[in-house]
Motif scaffolding. Structure first.
Motif, PDB file in Angstrom:
ATOM      1  N   ASP A  10       1.020  -1.165  -0.287  1.00 12.67           N
ATOM      2  CA  ASP A  10       0.256   0.351   0.128  1.00 12.67           C
ATOM      3  C   ASP A  10       0.614   0.977   0.084  1.00 12.67           C
ATOM      4  OD1 ASP A  10      -1.748   2.056   0.417  1.00 12.67           O
ATOM      5  OD2 ASP A  10      -2.611   1.219   2.568  1.00 12.67           O
ATOM      6  N   GLN A  11       1.323   2.096  -0.950  1.00 12.53           N
ATOM      7  CA  GLN A  11       1.905   3.010  -1.081  1.00 12.53           C
ATOM      8  C   GLN A  11       0.873   4.139  -2.473  1.00 12.53           C
ATOM      9  OE1 GLN A  11       5.024   1.269  -3.385  1.00 12.53           O
ATOM     10  NE2 GLN A  11       6.434   1.256  -1.452  1.00 12.53           N
ATOM     11  N   GLY A  12      -0.199   3.728  -1.876  1.00 13.08           N
ATOM     12  CA  GLY A  12      -1.182   4.826  -2.163  1.00 13.08           C
ATOM     13  C   GLY A  12      -1.595   4.523  -3.740  1.00 13.08           C
ATOM     14  N   LEU A  13      -1.144   5.439  -4.591  1.00 12.96           N
ATOM     15  CA  LEU A  13      -1.442   5.639  -5.723  1.00 12.96           C
ATOM     16  C   LEU A  13      -0.535   5.528  -6.864  1.00 12.96           C
ATOM     17  CD1 LEU A  13      -3.551   8.627  -6.857  1.00 12.96           C
ATOM     18  CD2 LEU A  13      -4.653   6.611  -6.662  1.00 12.96           C
ATOM     19  N   GLU A  14       1.082   5.513  -5.695  1.00 13.23           N
ATOM     20  CA  GLU A  14       2.448   4.965  -6.752  1.00 13.23           C
ATOM     21  C   GLU A  14       2.639   3.320  -6.153  1.00 13.23           C
ATOM     22  OE1 GLU A  14       3.628   7.132  -8.168  1.00 13.23           O
ATOM     23  OE2 GLU A  14       2.487   7.961  -8.211  1.00 13.23           O
ATOM     24  N   SER A  15       1.866   2.450  -5.977  1.00 12.52           N
ATOM     25  CA  SER A  15       1.356   1.439  -5.232  1.00 12.52           C
ATOM     26  C   SER A  15       1.570   0.580  -7.157  1.00 12.52           C
ATOM     27  CB  SER A  15       0.892   0.498  -4.794  1.00 12.52           C
ATOM     28  OG  SER A  15       0.344   1.209  -3.391  1.00 12.52           O
ATOM     29  N   PRO A  16       1.760  -0.198  -7.406  1.00 12.47           N
ATOM     30  CA  PRO A  16       2.663  -1.121  -8.942  1.00 12.47           C
ATOM     31  C   PRO A  16       1.364  -2.340  -8.313  1.00 12.47           C
ATOM     32  CG  PRO A  16       4.016  -1.720  -7.407  1.00 12.47           C
ATOM     33  CD  PRO A  16       3.471  -0.943  -6.408  1.00 12.47           C
ATOM     34  N   VAL A  17       0.750  -2.276  -9.570  1.00 10.67           N
ATOM     35  CA  VAL A  17      -0.610  -3.038 -10.388  1.00 10.67           C
ATOM     36  C   VAL A  17      -0.387  -4.359 -10.094  1.00 10.67           C
ATOM     37  CG1 VAL A  17      -1.915  -3.603 -11.701  1.00 10.67           C
ATOM     38  CG2 VAL A  17      -1.520  -0.720 -10.985  1.00 10.67           C
ATOM     39  N   PHE A  18      -0.292  -5.205  -9.443  1.00 10.14           N
ATOM     40  CA  PHE A  18       0.458  -6.577  -9.105  1.00 10.14           C
ATOM     41  C   PHE A  18      -0.364  -7.584 -10.222  1.00 10.14           C
ATOM     42  CE2 PHE A  18      -0.191 -11.301  -6.836  1.00 10.14           C
ATOM     43  CZ  PHE A  18       1.592 -11.042  -6.805  1.00 10.14           C
ATOM     44  N   ALA A  19       0.130  -8.820 -11.101  1.00 11.98           N
ATOM     45  CA  ALA A  19       0.075  -9.099 -11.903  1.00 11.98           C
ATOM     46  C   ALA A  19      -0.985 -10.027 -11.806  1.00 11.98           C
ATOM     47  CB  ALA A  19       1.406  -9.882 -12.282  1.00 11.98           C
ATOM     48  N   HIS A  20      -1.535 -10.486 -10.739  1.00 10.54           N
ATOM     49  CA  HIS A  20      -2.489 -11.358 -10.439  1.00 10.54           C
ATOM     50  C   HIS A  20      -3.955 -11.068  -9.630  1.00 10.54           C
ATOM     51  CE1 HIS A  20      -4.484 -15.489 -12.163  1.00 10.54           C
ATOM     52  NE2 HIS A  20      -4.243 -15.008 -10.398  1.00 10.54           N
ATOM     53  N   PHE A  21      -4.681 -11.158  -9.963  1.00 11.04           N
ATOM     54  CA  PHE A  21      -5.754 -10.130  -9.369  1.00 11.04           C
ATOM     55  C   PHE A  21      -6.097 -11.555  -7.962  1.00 11.04           C
ATOM     56  CE2 PHE A  21     -10.233 -11.106  -7.577  1.00 11.04           C
ATOM     57  CZ  PHE A  21     -10.621 -10.052  -7.755  1.00 11.04           C
ATOM     58  N   GLY A  22      -6.245 -12.814  -7.816  1.00 10.16           N
ATOM     59  CA  GLY A  22      -6.302 -13.687  -6.728  1.00 10.16           C
ATOM     60  C   GLY A  22      -5.256 -13.544  -6.007  1.00 10.16           C
ATOM     61  N   SER A  23      -4.162 -13.764  -6.477  1.00  8.28           N
ATOM     62  CA  SER A  23      -3.176 -14.037  -5.111  1.00  8.28           C
ATOM     63  C   SER A  23      -2.626 -12.292  -4.960  1.00  8.28           C
ATOM     64  CB  SER A  23      -1.931 -14.109  -5.602  1.00  8.28           C
ATOM     65  OG  SER A  23      -1.781 -15.778  -6.760  1.00  8.28           O
ATOM     66  N   ALA A  24      -3.014 -11.509  -4.902  1.00  7.43           N
ATOM     67  CA  ALA A  24      -2.413 -10.033  -4.283  1.00  7.43           C
ATOM     68  C   ALA A  24      -3.022  -9.639  -2.401  1.00  7.43           C
ATOM     69  CB  ALA A  24      -3.234  -8.867  -4.934  1.00  7.43           C
ATOM     70  N   ASP A  25      -2.085  -9.136  -2.178  1.00  8.45           N
ATOM     71  CA  ASP A  25      -1.963  -8.832  -0.759  1.00  8.45           C
ATOM     72  C   ASP A  25      -3.221  -7.869  -0.628  1.00  8.45           C
ATOM     73  OD1 ASP A  25      -0.251 -11.010   0.586  1.00  8.45           O
ATOM     74  OD2 ASP A  25       1.289  -9.281  -0.129  1.00  8.45           O
ATOM     75  N   TYR A  26      -3.576  -7.285  -1.084  1.00  8.32           N
ATOM     76  CA  TYR A  26      -3.994  -6.094  -0.752  1.00  8.32           C
ATOM     77  C   TYR A  26      -4.691  -5.913  -2.238  1.00  8.32           C
ATOM     78  CZ  TYR A  26      -1.141  -5.307   3.274  1.00  8.32           C
ATOM     79  OH  TYR A  26      -0.439  -5.401   4.637  1.00  8.32           O
ATOM     80  N   PHE A  27      -5.927  -4.667  -2.082  1.00  8.60           N
ATOM     81  CA  PHE A  27      -6.757  -3.913  -3.247  1.00  8.60           C
ATOM     82  C   PHE A  27      -6.406  -2.479  -2.527  1.00  8.60           C
ATOM     83  CE2 PHE A  27      -8.580  -8.546  -3.049  1.00  8.60           C
ATOM     84  CZ  PHE A  27      -7.930  -8.705  -4.993  1.00  8.60           C
ATOM     85  N   LEU A  28      -6.209  -1.408  -3.528  1.00  7.91           N
ATOM     86  CA  LEU A  28      -6.927  -0.203  -3.384  1.00  7.91           C
ATOM     87  C   LEU A  28      -7.439   0.033  -4.216  1.00  7.91           C
ATOM     88  CD1 LEU A  28      -2.357   0.758  -3.417  1.00  7.91           C
ATOM     89  CD2 LEU A  28      -3.902   0.083  -1.535  1.00  7.91           C
ATOM     90  N   VAL A  29      -9.082   0.585  -3.687  1.00 10.29           N
ATOM     91  CA  VAL A  29     -10.165   1.352  -4.214  1.00 10.29           C
ATOM     92  C   VAL A  29      -9.635   3.093  -4.245  1.00 10.29           C
ATOM     93  CG1 VAL A  29     -12.819   1.501  -3.790  1.00 10.29           C
ATOM     94  CG2 VAL A  29     -11.604  -0.356  -3.113  1.00 10.29           C
ATOM     95  N   VAL A  30      -9.973   3.057  -5.637  1.00 13.04           N
ATOM     96  CA  VAL A  30      -9.710   3.952  -5.642  1.00 13.04           C
ATOM     97  C   VAL A  30     -11.075   5.027  -5.899  1.00 13.04           C
ATOM     98  CG1 VAL A  30      -9.176   6.318  -7.162  1.00 13.04           C
ATOM     99  CG2 VAL A  30      -7.430   4.182  -6.935  1.00 13.04           C
ATOM    100  N   ASP A  31     -11.892   5.827  -5.346  1.00 11.73           N
ATOM    101  CA  ASP A  31     -13.118   6.826  -5.346  1.00 11.73           C
ATOM    102  C   ASP A  31     -12.725   8.009  -6.219  1.00 11.73           C
ATOM    103  OD1 ASP A  31     -15.280   8.289  -5.506  1.00 11.73           O
ATOM    104  OD2 ASP A  31     -16.047   7.339  -3.495  1.00 11.73           O
TER     105      ASP A  31
END
Length: 126
Positions: A10-31
């Motif tokens: 979790d580095q906010g908007l500077e977080s790299p998008v992870f390559a695989h949905f199901g294995s990600a540690d987090y989801f960052l939700v941008v409103d």
């Protein structure tokens, strides 16, 4: 619009998008309308291959879209059936991918783009 991005940190908007949905540690939700970013721990991270529960993974948070590098066919079908658009991310940060989605430059995921399984470190095995 609320857009979810899988990530390992979790580095906010500077977080790299992870390559695989199901294995990600987090989801960052941008409103996008409110300009806020919320981190959600992946509640379904340790699922067996083919048994991903994407709505459970998102912790019940309602989103309009998801931007991800890779996703399995079952998870894609469940998200699409729930009315969530799924876009294929480019390698980079949330901020970079947000710019592309705002400019309508990210393709929507189709079933011929889905992952065949989990690779090393939870990434996609294309």
């Amino acid at each position: 619009m609320k857009i979810a991005f899988p990530t390992q940190v979790d580095q906010g908007l500077e977080s790299p998008v992870f390559a695989h949905f199901g294995s990600a540690d987090y989801f960052l939700v941008v409103d996008d309308a409110a300009g806020s970013v919320e981190a959600i721990a992946n509640a379904d991270r340790d699922h067996l291959h083919g048994h991903c529960q994407p709505l459970a993974a998102l912790g019940g948070v309602k989103v309009d879209a998801l931007v991800v590098g890779g996703i399995g066919g079952g998870a894609l079908q469940k998200l699409l059936s729930s009315g969530i658009k799924v876009y294929r991310a480019v390698e980079g940060t949330l901020s970079q991918n947000l710019g592309l989605i705002r400019d309508n430059r990210l393709p929507e995921f189709s079933f011929n783009m889905t992952c065949a399984g989990h690779g090393a470190h939870g990434g996609c095995a294309h």
